[in-house]
Enzyme design. Structure first.
Site, mmCIF file in Angstrom:
data_model
loop_
_atom_site.group_PDB
_atom_site.id
_atom_site.type_symbol
_atom_site.label_atom_id
_atom_site.label_comp_id
_atom_site.label_asym_id
_atom_site.label_seq_id
_atom_site.Cartn_x
_atom_site.Cartn_y
_atom_site.Cartn_z
ATOM 1 N N ASP A 85 -7.503 4.105 4.556
ATOM 2 C CA ASP A 85 -6.043 4.069 4.697
ATOM 3 C C ASP A 85 -5.637 5.331 5.476
ATOM 4 O O ASP A 85 -5.529 5.305 6.714
ATOM 5 C CB ASP A 85 -5.415 3.994 3.284
ATOM 6 C CG ASP A 85 -3.895 4.137 3.254
ATOM 7 O OD1 ASP A 85 -3.298 4.383 4.298
ATOM 8 O OD2 ASP A 85 -3.294 4.028 2.158
ATOM 9 N N LYS A 99 -1.256 0.044 7.780
ATOM 10 C CA LYS A 99 0.171 0.259 7.563
ATOM 11 C C LYS A 99 0.761 0.446 8.948
ATOM 12 O O LYS A 99 0.377 1.396 9.658
ATOM 13 C CB LYS A 99 0.424 1.503 6.708
ATOM 14 C CG LYS A 99 -0.074 1.326 5.278
ATOM 15 C CD LYS A 99 0.265 2.509 4.407
ATOM 16 C CE LYS A 99 -0.383 2.341 3.044
ATOM 17 N NZ LYS A 99 -0.265 3.549 2.227
ATOM 18 N N GLU A 146 -10.359 2.109 -1.907
ATOM 19 C CA GLU A 146 -9.539 2.587 -0.797
ATOM 20 C C GLU A 146 -9.523 4.118 -0.780
ATOM 21 O O GLU A 146 -9.301 4.749 -1.811
ATOM 22 C CB GLU A 146 -8.121 2.017 -0.983
ATOM 23 C CG GLU A 146 -7.167 2.284 0.164
ATOM 24 C CD GLU A 146 -5.825 1.533 -0.043
ATOM 25 O OE1 GLU A 146 -5.817 0.442 -0.639
ATOM 26 O OE2 GLU A 146 -4.804 2.071 0.402
ATOM 27 N N LYS A 187 -4.218 -3.818 -7.486
ATOM 28 C CA LYS A 187 -4.801 -2.539 -7.019
ATOM 29 C C LYS A 187 -4.346 -1.467 -7.980
ATOM 30 O O LYS A 187 -3.147 -1.365 -8.277
ATOM 31 C CB LYS A 187 -4.302 -2.267 -5.589
ATOM 32 C CG LYS A 187 -4.406 -0.823 -5.113
ATOM 33 C CD LYS A 187 -4.164 -0.741 -3.610
ATOM 34 C CE LYS A 187 -3.282 0.430 -3.215
ATOM 35 N NZ LYS A 187 -3.006 0.474 -1.763
HETATM 36 O O1 OSB Z 1 -1.958 4.792 -0.648
HETATM 37 O O2 OSB Z 1 -1.442 2.783 -0.273
HETATM 38 C C1 OSB Z 1 -1.106 3.922 -0.606
HETATM 39 C C2 OSB Z 1 2.573 3.937 -1.644
HETATM 40 C C3 OSB Z 1 3.007 5.115 -1.067
HETATM 41 C C4 OSB Z 1 2.103 5.905 -0.402
HETATM 42 C C5 OSB Z 1 0.766 5.509 -0.309
HETATM 43 C C6 OSB Z 1 0.329 4.315 -0.861
HETATM 44 C C7 OSB Z 1 1.250 3.531 -1.566
HETATM 45 C C8 OSB Z 1 0.876 2.306 -2.259
HETATM 46 C C9 OSB Z 1 1.974 1.344 -2.618
HETATM 47 O O3 OSB Z 1 -0.238 2.061 -2.669
HETATM 48 C C10 OSB Z 1 2.036 0.153 -1.760
HETATM 49 C C11 OSB Z 1 3.360 -0.581 -1.927
HETATM 50 O O4 OSB Z 1 3.579 -1.154 -2.996
HETATM 51 O O5 OSB Z 1 4.175 -0.563 -0.989
HETATM 52 MG MG MG Z 2 -3.736 3.775 0.037
#
Ligand code: OSB
Ligand code: MG
Length: 383
Positions: A252, A276, A227, A173
């Site tokens: 997200d 999440k 995303e 990603k």
């Molecule tokens: O948008 O998914 C996101 C990390 C911190 C805040 C937001 C995001 C992210 C990541 C990293 O994309 C995901 C990870 O490696 O934990």
């Molecule tokens: Mg994200």
């Protein structure tokens, strides 16, 4: 979900304000993170069993309004009272009732989820079962991916992607923003062919003509999904965008609970949801959203968690509804040394093994926690 009632009374809860350096700064369209902050939650029961949880939010309110400080405030000044009141009445309280008592406090999902995760870890320790069996595990290992931040140099990004592919990661990603999108993807496709590839914009686009043209042009890269392209409150705009592009939209930041998830899938604002657990208020809701969406519609995202939250996320993905490789990368992608032992390791086929022992199934390195603790507060429960 079975096994939702505490067996022995809670004797104390400790909140640990923790900050550890990241090996690589993590840059998104909303800012840079050089450190990972977390609130580690350690609950002890009358028999000496421990339950470990993690509140994993960012330092600044760029991803969502919560920060480590707001989570600390909400936990200390509100959630703790709800918990002590309820367990004083019923020391073997149902964890779902504790979570219900939290619903008086609006929002602050990350603050609530951290406590919930420690409670699940505690009850699984009390029952001497793996957290996986609580979360409905069917798998022993899961394929995983990696989320790569925005870089200043395209050649460097290409090199980093290559090194993650060499390590076996299943899915890449990349973070995008206006000006760091089409040309980046075109180069990645020409270097690495048809790898599983997706992008995350963290709300950096709008539907103005120039942005829409870019978003439409991304279809030719056959991405798994895009995303959170638009602002987090723009459900209707995401629906309009999804109608214009082939690439599945994944939400997200916009999804905070089960009704949000139902609405966004039902009205085709998105076709996939990044779950999440912190953002949706905990693992119970994460599993409910997983059940509602089903395989192929949901996957587990990440917040650069330290080992505790990372292990909880692994157990979530051992549930059958999670089939898309997520963002739970190996410990070494983030930290010099993670606070759990063994560390989370991605094997050469891109899989991470799910621990089998009771509760988290790993040891917690208390010395390392102490080393990176900024402050901690412990509260004893009275009966
Ligand atoms: O948008 O998914 C996101 C990390 C911190 C805040 C937001 C995001 C992210 C990541 C990293 O994309 C995901 C990870 O490696 O934990
Ligand atoms: Mg994200």
């Amino acid at each position: 979900m079975k096994n939702t009632k505490l067996v022995n009374p809670i004797s104390s809860i400790e909140f640990i304000d923790f900050e550890i350096p990241l090996i690589h700064p993590f840059r998104t369209s909303f800012g840079v993170e050089n450190h990972k902050q977390a609130i580690i939650i350690k609950i002890t029961d009358s028999e000496g069993n421990l339950g470990w949880g993690e509140t994993s939010v960012s330092t600044a309110p760029g991803y969502c309004y919560e920060t480590t400080k707001t989570a600390w405030h909400i936990q200390q000044d509100f959630l703790l009272d709800e918990m002590t009141n309820l367990t004083a009445e019923d020391p073997q309280a149902n964890i779902l009732d504790i979570m219900d008592s939290f619903s008086k406090i609006r929002g602050h999902q990350f603050a609530k989820a951290g406590i919930e995760s420690a409670l699940w870890a505690l009850v699984s320790m009390q029952k001497n079962i793996s957290l996986g069996s609580l979360y409905g595990a069917t798998k022993h290992k899961i394929p995983t991916g990696v989320s790569i931040g925005i870089q200043t140099d395209l050649d460097y990004l290409i090199k980093r992607i290559g090194s993650f592919l060499d390590l076996g990661y299943h899915r890449i990603k990349i973070k995008i923003e206006p000006g760091w999108d089409k040309q980046v993807l075109s180069r990645v496709r020409s270097e690495y062919g048809d790898i599983l590839l997706m992008v995350d914009a963290n709300s950096a686009y709008t539907l103005k003509e120039s942005h829409l043209a870019v978003l439409k042009s991304l279809d030719r890269f056959e991405l798994m999904m895009i995303e959170q392209p638009l602002h987090h409150t723009d459900m209707l705009m995401h629906k309009k965008l999804q109608a214009e592009i082939e690439t599945p939209v994944c939400l997200d930041e916009s999804i905070h609970n089960l009704p949000d998830a139902q609405l966004s899938l039902e009205f085709d604002c998105c076709r996939i949801i990044n779950i999440k657990p912190g953002r949706v208020g905990g693992y119970y809701t994460a599993l409910e959203i997983g059940k509602m969406g089903g395989p192929g519609k949901v996957w587990c995202g990440g917040m650069l968690e330290i080992g505790i939250g990372r292990i909880h996320n692994l157990f979530l993905q051992s549930n059958d509804n999670f089939t898309i490789p997520g963002d739970t990368s190996g410990s070494s992608r983030y930290f010099q040394q993670d606070i759990i032992s063994p560390q989370i390791v991605v094997d050469d086929k891109g899989y991470v093994e799910i621990p089998t022992g009771p509760s988290l199934g790993v040891d917690i390195n208390q010395n390392l926690i102490n080393k990176f603790t900024r402050k901690s507060v412990k509260t004893d429960f009275k009966y």
